[in-house]
Design a protein around this motif. Structure first.
Motif, PDB file in Angstrom:
ATOM      1  N   UNK A  72       0.841  -1.199   0.000  1.00 48.18           N
ATOM      2  CA  UNK A  72       0.000   0.000   0.000  1.00 48.18           C
ATOM      3  C   UNK A  72       0.876   1.249   0.000  1.00 48.18           C
ATOM      4  N   UNK A  73       0.417   2.296  -0.670  1.00 44.46           N
ATOM      5  CA  UNK A  73       1.109   3.579  -0.605  1.00 44.46           C
ATOM      6  C   UNK A  73       0.944   4.170   0.794  1.00 44.46           C
ATOM      7  N   UNK A  74       1.747   5.163   1.097  1.00 42.51           N
ATOM      8  CA  UNK A  74       1.711   5.804   2.409  1.00 42.51           C
ATOM      9  C   UNK A  74       0.326   6.376   2.714  1.00 42.51           C
ATOM     10  N   UNK A  75      -0.269   7.085   1.748  1.00 45.75           N
ATOM     11  CA  UNK A  75      -1.584   7.699   1.988  1.00 45.75           C
ATOM     12  C   UNK A  75      -2.674   6.643   2.140  1.00 45.75           C
ATOM     13  N   UNK A  76      -2.582   5.552   1.387  1.00 45.49           N
ATOM     14  CA  UNK A  76      -3.570   4.481   1.523  1.00 45.49           C
ATOM     15  C   UNK A  76      -3.443   3.813   2.892  1.00 45.49           C
ATOM     16  N   UNK A 100     -10.028  -2.261   0.647  1.00 48.32           N
ATOM     17  CA  UNK A 100      -9.349  -1.897  -0.602  1.00 48.32           C
ATOM     18  C   UNK A 100     -10.231  -2.206  -1.793  1.00 48.32           C
ATOM     19  N   UNK A 101     -10.906  -3.360  -1.764  1.00 47.28           N
ATOM     20  CA  UNK A 101     -11.810  -3.700  -2.875  1.00 47.28           C
ATOM     21  C   UNK A 101     -12.956  -2.700  -2.975  1.00 47.28           C
ATOM     22  N   UNK A 102     -13.490  -2.265  -1.830  1.00 55.13           N
ATOM     23  CA  UNK A 102     -14.553  -1.248  -1.844  1.00 55.13           C
ATOM     24  C   UNK A 102     -14.053   0.026  -2.517  1.00 55.13           C
ATOM     25  N   UNK A 103     -12.833   0.414  -2.168  1.00 58.75           N
ATOM     26  CA  UNK A 103     -12.258   1.633  -2.739  1.00 58.75           C
ATOM     27  C   UNK A 103     -11.964   1.463  -4.224  1.00 58.75           C
ATOM     28  N   UNK A 104     -11.510   0.268  -4.603  1.00 56.09           N
ATOM     29  CA  UNK A 104     -11.266  -0.007  -6.026  1.00 56.09           C
ATOM     30  C   UNK A 104     -12.565   0.067  -6.816  1.00 56.09           C
ATOM     31  N   UNK A 105     -13.631  -0.473  -6.253  1.00 61.71           N
ATOM     32  CA  UNK A 105     -14.932  -0.441  -6.933  1.00 61.71           C
ATOM     33  C   UNK A 105     -15.454   0.983  -7.104  1.00 61.71           C
ATOM     34  N   UNK A 106     -15.046   1.872  -6.204  1.00 55.57           N
ATOM     35  CA  UNK A 106     -15.437   3.277  -6.300  1.00 55.57           C
ATOM     36  C   UNK A 106     -14.470   4.082  -7.176  1.00 55.57           C
ATOM     37  N   UNK A 107     -13.470   3.413  -7.723  1.00 55.44           N
ATOM     38  CA  UNK A 107     -12.495   4.091  -8.565  1.00 55.44           C
ATOM     39  C   UNK A 107     -11.505   4.943  -7.799  1.00 55.44           C
ATOM     40  N   UNK A 123      -0.011   1.184  -9.312  1.00 58.91           N
ATOM     41  CA  UNK A 123       1.085   1.902  -9.957  1.00 58.91           C
ATOM     42  C   UNK A 123       2.348   1.121  -9.655  1.00 58.91           C
ATOM     43  N   UNK A 124       2.860   0.430 -10.658  1.00 61.17           N
ATOM     44  CA  UNK A 124       3.949  -0.497 -10.395  1.00 61.17           C
ATOM     45  C   UNK A 124       3.423  -1.636  -9.550  1.00 61.17           C
ATOM     46  N   UNK A 125       4.043  -1.843  -8.405  1.00 64.64           N
ATOM     47  CA  UNK A 125       3.583  -2.902  -7.500  1.00 64.64           C
ATOM     48  C   UNK A 125       2.779  -2.352  -6.326  1.00 64.64           C
ATOM     49  N   UNK A 126       2.510  -1.062  -6.324  1.00 58.97           N
ATOM     50  CA  UNK A 126       1.821  -0.451  -5.179  1.00 58.97           C
ATOM     51  C   UNK A 126       0.395  -0.058  -5.519  1.00 58.97           C
ATOM     52  N   UNK A 127      -0.464  -0.218  -4.517  1.00 60.05           N
ATOM     53  CA  UNK A 127      -1.828   0.306  -4.619  1.00 60.05           C
ATOM     54  C   UNK A 127      -1.817   1.738  -4.097  1.00 60.05           C
ATOM     55  N   UNK A 128      -2.390   2.643  -4.874  1.00 64.97           N
ATOM     56  CA  UNK A 128      -2.377   4.054  -4.516  1.00 64.97           C
ATOM     57  C   UNK A 128      -3.792   4.621  -4.552  1.00 64.97           C
ATOM     58  N   UNK A 129      -3.958   5.740  -3.833  1.00 66.49           N
ATOM     59  CA  UNK A 129      -5.256   6.418  -3.799  1.00 66.49           C
ATOM     60  C   UNK A 129      -5.347   7.474  -4.894  1.00 66.49           C
ATOM     61  N   UNK A 130      -6.547   7.625  -5.438  1.00 66.26           N
ATOM     62  CA  UNK A 130      -6.831   8.745  -6.333  1.00 66.26           C
ATOM     63  C   UNK A 130      -7.460   9.842  -5.490  1.00 66.26           C
ATOM     64  N   UNK A 131      -6.721  10.882  -5.222  1.00 63.59           N
ATOM     65  CA  UNK A 131      -7.258  11.970  -4.420  1.00 63.59           C
ATOM     66  C   UNK A 131      -6.671  11.998  -3.026  1.00 63.59           C
TER      67      UNK A 131
END
Length: 220
Positions: free
Chosen positions: A152-156, A176-183, A188-196
């Motif tokens: 996970x990224x730092x902000x996530x 994380x899946x809930x957040x992915x479903x909401x876009x 990004x590479x091997x990390x999951x990051x937040x949009x916003x």
């Protein structure tokens, strides 16, 4: 309404974001100690906004009196802030944790809290800081030990830490899946990051039903 001989004045005084201001108490102090015709006193966007009418020759004295009352009020509030270094918090958490989730959780608990260059200032009792830090330490252990949806990224991590603190029954991968479903989460590479911004997402999706009386200390 016309006020013969009086002129309308508007002043704004910045209030430190980290301080929890008792609006009614501060307004009462101003009304009790300053002789002016006030038409509006309110706190908005971390500033005290005051409208009043006065004669020109009285304006400077009135403004000085108001600023003095506010400054004294802020100084009294700041006296109650204790400093905890990064090392103090690491010892309490039994590991390194991010400071932002700790600050958010202290504010949600009704305390003043702010980040300094190398630690946290808060008026929370030490045992409260210790308990929140300890629980965050366990949550960060969980996040870093998660193998099915880690990296996970730092902000996530900050967002997940607060959600898991308030909802210990939740699974981080489900969140994380809930957040992915909401876009709101992407790879990004091997990390999951937040949009916003993570705090905006936190406030909009998760904090409204939680401890609403202190909601404004985080989401403002």
């Amino acid at each position: 309404m016309s006020r013969p001989g009086l002129k309308k004045n508007v002043i704004r005084i910045k209030i430190p974001r980290e301080l929890s201001i008792e609006k009614s108490e501060l307004i009462s102090k101003i009304l009790d100690n300053v002789k002016a015709v006030f038409t509006s006193i309110k706190i908005e966007n971390n500033a005290l906004r005051i409208e009043f009418y006065s004669h020109d020759y009285m304006r400077k004295e009135i403004v000085a009196s108001i600023r003095n009352i506010v400054s004294q009020y802020i100084r009294e509030a700041e006296k109650n802030l204790l400093f905890y270094s990064v090392n103090d918090i690491t010892d309490m958490a039994k590991r390194t944790i991010q400071l932002d989730p700790l600050i958010v959780l202290l504010r949600l608990g009704g305390y003043n809290a702010s980040r300094t260059r190398n630690g946290v200032e808060t008026d929370a009792p030490r045992e409260t800081v210790e308990e929140i830090s300890r629980r965050l330490g366990l949550i960060y252990d969980l996040l870093e030990g998660e193998t099915s949806c880690n990296h996970f990224s730092r902000s996530l991590k900050s967002l997940l830490a607060i959600i898991l603190y308030n909802h210990p029954d939740k699974n981080p991968c489900d969140i994380v899946r809930e957040l992915e479903n909401k876009g709101l989460v992407y790879m990004s590479g091997e990390k999951r990051r937040l949009k916003g911004d993570w705090k905006r997402i936190l406030c909009k999706l998760y904090l409204i039903p939680v401890q609403s009386s202190n909601f404004s200390k985080v989401c403002r």
